[in-house]
Design a protein around this motif. Structure first.
Motif, PDB file in Angstrom:
ATOM      1  N   TYR A  83       0.819  -1.196   0.000  1.00  0.00           N
ATOM      2  CA  TYR A  83       0.000   0.000   0.000  1.00  0.00           C
ATOM      3  C   TYR A  83       0.861   1.257   0.000  1.00  0.00           C
ATOM      4  N   SER A  84       2.058   1.105   0.545  1.00  0.00           N
ATOM      5  CA  SER A  84       2.879   2.282   0.769  1.00  0.00           C
ATOM      6  C   SER A  84       4.333   1.846   0.863  1.00  0.00           C
ATOM      7  N   LEU A  85       5.254   2.781   0.738  1.00  0.00           N
ATOM      8  CA  LEU A  85       6.667   2.431   0.889  1.00  0.00           C
ATOM      9  C   LEU A  85       7.183   2.908   2.227  1.00  0.00           C
ATOM     10  N   MET A  86       6.269   3.365   3.098  1.00  0.00           N
ATOM     11  CA  MET A  86       6.728   3.970   4.343  1.00  0.00           C
ATOM     12  C   MET A  86       6.457   3.092   5.545  1.00  0.00           C
ATOM     13  N   SER A  87       5.898   1.918   5.348  1.00  0.00           N
ATOM     14  CA  SER A  87       5.586   1.058   6.484  1.00  0.00           C
ATOM     15  C   SER A  87       6.667   0.016   6.645  1.00  0.00           C
ATOM     16  N   ASN A 192       7.902  13.139 -16.925  1.00  0.00           N
ATOM     17  CA  ASN A 192       8.285  14.246 -16.060  1.00  0.00           C
ATOM     18  C   ASN A 192       7.312  14.295 -14.900  1.00  0.00           C
ATOM     19  N   PRO A 193       7.504  13.347 -13.939  1.00  0.00           N
ATOM     20  CA  PRO A 193       6.504  13.206 -12.875  1.00  0.00           C
ATOM     21  C   PRO A 193       6.289  14.486 -12.089  1.00  0.00           C
ATOM     22  N   LYS A 194       5.015  14.757 -11.811  1.00  0.00           N
ATOM     23  CA  LYS A 194       4.672  15.936 -11.022  1.00  0.00           C
ATOM     24  C   LYS A 194       4.731  15.565  -9.550  1.00  0.00           C
ATOM     25  N   HIS A 195       5.724  16.052  -8.852  1.00  0.00           N
ATOM     26  CA  HIS A 195       5.852  15.690  -7.439  1.00  0.00           C
ATOM     27  C   HIS A 195       4.892  16.495  -6.586  1.00  0.00           C
ATOM     28  N   ILE A 196       4.619  15.936  -5.427  1.00  0.00           N
ATOM     29  CA  ILE A 196       3.801  16.661  -4.455  1.00  0.00           C
ATOM     30  C   ILE A 196       4.758  17.583  -3.696  1.00  0.00           C
ATOM     31  N   LYS A 197       4.353  18.791  -3.546  1.00  0.00           N
ATOM     32  CA  LYS A 197       5.249  19.733  -2.841  1.00  0.00           C
ATOM     33  C   LYS A 197       5.083  19.584  -1.338  1.00  0.00           C
ATOM     34  N   TYR A 198       6.167  19.385  -0.664  1.00  0.00           N
ATOM     35  CA  TYR A 198       6.106  19.379   0.803  1.00  0.00           C
ATOM     36  C   TYR A 198       7.415  19.924   1.347  1.00  0.00           C
ATOM     37  N   SER A 199       7.301  20.463   2.539  1.00  0.00           N
ATOM     38  CA  SER A 199       8.496  21.101   3.110  1.00  0.00           C
ATOM     39  C   SER A 199       9.341  20.046   3.830  1.00  0.00           C
ATOM     40  N   ASP A 200      10.590  20.357   4.084  1.00  0.00           N
ATOM     41  CA  ASP A 200      11.516  19.397   4.666  1.00  0.00           C
ATOM     42  C   ASP A 200      11.121  18.946   6.065  1.00  0.00           C
ATOM     43  N   ASN A 201      10.423  19.826   6.788  1.00  0.00           N
ATOM     44  CA  ASN A 201      10.075  19.406   8.154  1.00  0.00           C
ATOM     45  C   ASN A 201       8.742  18.663   8.253  1.00  0.00           C
ATOM     46  N   ASP A 202       8.131  18.320   7.117  1.00  0.00           N
ATOM     47  CA  ASP A 202       6.945  17.461   7.138  1.00  0.00           C
ATOM     48  C   ASP A 202       7.368  16.044   7.503  1.00  0.00           C
ATOM     49  N   ASP A 203       6.649  15.399   8.432  1.00  0.00           N
ATOM     50  CA  ASP A 203       6.965  13.980   8.652  1.00  0.00           C
ATOM     51  C   ASP A 203       6.155  13.150   7.669  1.00  0.00           C
ATOM     52  N   SER A 204       6.436  11.830   7.654  1.00  0.00           N
ATOM     53  CA  SER A 204       5.831  11.005   6.610  1.00  0.00           C
ATOM     54  C   SER A 204       4.303  11.026   6.673  1.00  0.00           C
ATOM     55  N   ASN A 205       3.754  11.173   7.884  1.00  0.00           N
ATOM     56  CA  ASN A 205       2.300  11.215   8.005  1.00  0.00           C
ATOM     57  C   ASN A 205       1.719  12.386   7.223  1.00  0.00           C
ATOM     58  N   ALA A 209      -0.685  12.463   3.924  1.00  0.00           N
ATOM     59  CA  ALA A 209      -1.939  13.220   3.963  1.00  0.00           C
ATOM     60  C   ALA A 209      -2.040  14.145   2.753  1.00  0.00           C
ATOM     61  N   LYS A 210      -0.906  14.778   2.413  1.00  0.00           N
ATOM     62  CA  LYS A 210      -0.908  15.665   1.236  1.00  0.00           C
ATOM     63  C   LYS A 210      -1.123  14.869  -0.048  1.00  0.00           C
ATOM     64  N   ILE A 211      -0.460  13.720  -0.121  1.00  0.00           N
ATOM     65  CA  ILE A 211      -0.623  12.883  -1.315  1.00  0.00           C
ATOM     66  C   ILE A 211      -2.088  12.485  -1.487  1.00  0.00           C
ATOM     67  N   LEU A 212      -2.705  12.073  -0.371  1.00  0.00           N
ATOM     68  CA  LEU A 212      -4.095  11.613  -0.449  1.00  0.00           C
ATOM     69  C   LEU A 212      -5.027  12.738  -0.897  1.00  0.00           C
TER      70      LEU A 212
ATOM     71  N   ASP B  26       3.028   3.645  14.554  1.00  0.00           N
ATOM     72  CA  ASP B  26       3.026   2.440  13.734  1.00  0.00           C
ATOM     73  C   ASP B  26       1.622   2.134  13.224  1.00  0.00           C
ATOM     74  N   GLU B  27       0.667   2.178  14.161  1.00  0.00           N
ATOM     75  CA  GLU B  27      -0.719   1.901  13.764  1.00  0.00           C
ATOM     76  C   GLU B  27      -1.256   2.997  12.854  1.00  0.00           C
ATOM     77  N   LYS B  28      -0.865   4.223  13.178  1.00  0.00           N
ATOM     78  CA  LYS B  28      -1.312   5.366  12.404  1.00  0.00           C
ATOM     79  C   LYS B  28      -0.888   5.196  10.943  1.00  0.00           C
ATOM     80  N   ARG B  29       0.348   4.718  10.772  1.00  0.00           N
ATOM     81  CA  ARG B  29       0.899   4.487   9.450  1.00  0.00           C
ATOM     82  C   ARG B  29       0.041   3.506   8.661  1.00  0.00           C
TER      83      ARG B  29
END
Lengths: 643, 78
Positions: A83-87, A192-205, A209-212, B26-29
């Protein structure tokens, strides 16, 4: 398309190493959410037969294949669905590692046309890592049926990468995909993929959220719906299959119907095969006689090897060949995740994962495949519970034995139609005992060696899909038949020779086989059967399919030719050797509850990387079986005493 | 402003909107992976024979979530 020879048995032990061959011009990675049809695309392009089925998480390791387009060789890598690459679950790690490694020239992200919005999350995450992305919108046929239309040009414009629409089941729709892959690889199309803009201090959550949010916007623009309630039919079916009163009975009924069809249907091909094999045997005797072969040569090859082979094929193969397509049908339909949904609360009470129901179902096909399937469970503790209890469901190699014994000893009580119903109920009871034991042992494990609380559980319930019946039939019978034949030749033939030698070489007129059987006899008697049965189970470790043939060899050691026309004649042999109803019950219990076969044990060793868990996987079902058989024997004898 | 409830308290077929997810990262993810963030619309559509888990419609997909986990998602009815 159900389990294939590649996804069961010892093939599971081969590592899917990346091919180091530099013969390929381009490497193509195939990524996507679980259950969007990546493996179907993979099979259609490469002509291979990876296991596919309608439930999330079947592909648990990278699979590799190749195809040719315009005389160029492409290497295709099927990455597990994520579903994601962040889990951090195992298959997501595999997927992430592969995509991040930059091995492939292009990454094709397969997305489900019926749930584009959620799927775009992964697309954006992958576009952040690599530039060469192709979005492949699969399941267009399903979307069309549901009245969902997608504007591909607009989607491609909004994402900045090529978008191709396909229906992976229909191979001809794939030509545009292969063409696009070629164009991207050779640099004709520059994405030329259009990236989602986010700032460096955004965490993955926050990033997700921005992607969604972005995905939502895109879908509003590109998707149009003809009807609002396009899922109505699926919901109606779900309400019945998971209803409070009917959910569980329907599940048992499905299982019952599958067993009944198997029992009824296996009889005729079984008879046919037996009579064919016995007429060949007569010819073989004549031939060995004609070349003046010594008795022991005839014995080893005809009575030993040939006879065992003939039994494996005629008794074991037909039920397997019938059960397999039926089971695959339910799998392709999308029913397995509903079983997990129905049973989740029971698993939760045992502090285990509901996804264990999925690996349990896989166990019906092959316990080794079931053990590998446990990778879909995220928590290590729950995964170990699932692995240790997988052998409690009888695999395809074991339940022809259950069917044969129940047909002889229980089915024999009824006449005609009633007979097969009685045997079906018996087999069903044995399976339910197995499922009960799964819960019971899971509970004990999570209170002792694998202490812990249930982790979070989320499971996607895919839409129902119409199985491709013709394809299922051809593949599972062809694939299974070849697989079983191969295993029969490699395992049963040498065992047949060994048994014949053991039965015919002896000291002081007592054969070695008798010595062994006599050694086990006192212990076996406590369990309500004889030393030969225990010997057969032990010699059957390499493959459970050969337990019954070994047993018959042991009983027929007197070298007389017996023409086994049907199952009932096997019954005659068994009764002549002292089998009673109690023996039959205990053998069925022990068939369900004993050490897993060698392949399964090796797979467990590989999956857990621990001798301790492998040993536990061996000893737990064995102890259960021995104790339960002793209890029934004791109970039987006590009751007999008072009557 | 409608009262804040947990997702498990929402009746079948009632629409709800996510306010917050109260659980560890973890769960939030995992919820995030499935497309559950603030403002996501979720509809409970059917329950398992034993009452939990419940199947929810989330972004055109059907996701089963156990009661314990749904308790941690705060929503309001819409």
């Amino acid at each position: 398309m159900g389990l294939t020879s590649k996804s069961t048995g010892t093939n599971l032990l081969d590592d899917n190493n990346f091919i180091k061959n530099s013969d390929y011009e381009f490497i193509v990675g195939l990524a996507g959410n679980p259950n969007v049809g990546k493996s179907t695309v993979f099979n259609a392009l490469t002509g291979m037969h990876q296991h596919t089925g309608n439930w999330p998480g079947k592909t648990v390791g990278n699979a590799i294949g190749e195809y040719k387009y315009k005389d160029k060789k492409f290497l295709l890598v099927d990455i597990p669905g994520t579903y994601s690459l962040m889990s951090n679950s195992e298959e997501e790690e595999i997927a992430k590692d592969y995509i991040c490694s930059g091995n492939s020239n292009v990454t094709v992200v397969v997305v489900d046309a019926t749930s584009l919005e959620r799927n775009l999350n992964l697309v954006f995450q992958i576009m952040n890592i690599t530039k060469n992305v192709i979005v492949c919108v699969n399941l267009l046929d399903e979307a069309k049926k549901k009245g969902i239309h997608i504007n591909f040009e607009l989607l491609s414009e909004l994402l900045g990468v090529p978008v191709v629409g396909i229906t992976a089941r229909k191979t001809r729709t794939l030509s545009r995909l292969t063409q696009t892959i070629d164009n991207v690889c050779s640099g004709k199309i520059i994405s030329n993929p259009k990236h989602i803009k986010y700032s460096d201090n955004d965490d993955s959550n926050e990033i997700v959220a921005k992607i969604l949010k972005k995905s939502e916007e895109i879908c509003k623009k590109v998707c149009t719906y003809d009807k609002q309630n396009y899922n109505e039919r699926d919901r109606k079916i779900d309400k019945i299959l998971t209803s409070k009163f009917l959910g569980i009975p329907i599940m048992i009924a499905f299982l019952g119907i599958i067993f009944w069809l198997t029992i009824e249907g296996a009889n005729y091909p079984s008879k046919l095969l037996s009579s064919m094999f016995s007429s060949i045997q007569v010819q073989l005797y004549k031939f060995f006689n004609w070349i003046n072969a010594p008795d022991f040569v005839t014995g080893i090859f005809v009575d030993g090897m040939y006879q065992t082979l003939a039994w494996v094929i005629s008794v074991m193969l037909p039920p397997m060949a019938i059960f397999f397509p039926l089971f695959t049908f339910l799998e392709d339909l999308g029913y397995l995740p509903r079983i997990a949904f129905n049973l989740d609360n029971c698993f939760k009470k045992c502090c285990a994962s509901g996804k264990q129901a999925l690996s349990m179902c896989m166990g019906f096909g092959c316990n080794a495949a079931g053990v590998v399937g446990c990778r879909i469970i995220n928590s290590t503790r729950e995964k170990l519970i699932a692995i240790l209890t997988n052998a409690f469901v009888p695999c395809n190699g074991r339940f022809p034995l259950l069917i044969t014994i129940s047909t002889i000893f229980v089915g024999g009580l009824g006449i005609g139609f009633g007979a097969s119903i009685l045997s079906t109920i018996t087999v069903l009871l044995v399976i339910l005992l197995g499922i009960f034991m799964t819960f019971f042992i899971s509970k004990i494990l999570s209170k002792t060696v694998l202490k812990g609380f249930p982790s979070s559980f989320t499971l996607e319930l895919p839409p129902y899909r119409r199985p491709q019946i013709g394809k299922i039939l051809v593949r599972s019978i062809f694939d299974r038949a070849l697989f079983v034949l191969g295993r029969a030749i490699s395992v049963a033939a040498p065992t047949g020779i060994v048994i014949w030698l053991l039965a015919n070489i002896g000291i002081h007129d007592i054969s070695l086989l008798e010595y062994i059987a006599n050694f086990f006899d006192p212990f076996a008697k406590l369990m309500g059967f004889d030393g030969y049965i225990l010997t057969a189970f032990i010699l059957g470790i390499p493959a459970n399919e050969i337990v019954l043939p070994i047993l018959l060899m042991c009983y027929l050691k007197s070298n007389t030719l017996v023409d086994l026309e049907d199952t009932m004649q096997i019954g005659t042999i068994l009764v002549q050797n002292g089998w009673t109803f109690l023996t039959a019950v205990n053998v069925m219990i022990f068939t369900l509850l004993h050490f897993p076969c060698a392949t399964t044990l090796l797979t467990i060793k590989k999956e857990t990387n621990s001798k301790k868990w492998t040993f536990l996987a061996f000893i737990i079902p064995t102890i259960c079986g021995v104790v339960l058989c002793m209890c029934t024997t004791l109970a039987y004898n006590v009751v007999k005493l008072f009557l | 402003m409608k009262p804040i409830k947990s997702l498990s308290e929402i009746c079948l077929n009632k629409k709800a909107k996510v306010i917050d997810i109260k659980c560890n990262d973890d769960e939030k993810r995992r919820f995030l992976d499935l497309g559950i963030v603030k403002d996501t619309v979720i509809i409970p559509i059917f329950k398992s024979p034993f009452g939990t888990p419940t199947a929810y419609e989330i972004r055109k997909t059907i996701i089963a979530i156990r009661k314990e986990n749904a308790d941690k998602i705060e929503v309001t009815e819409i």
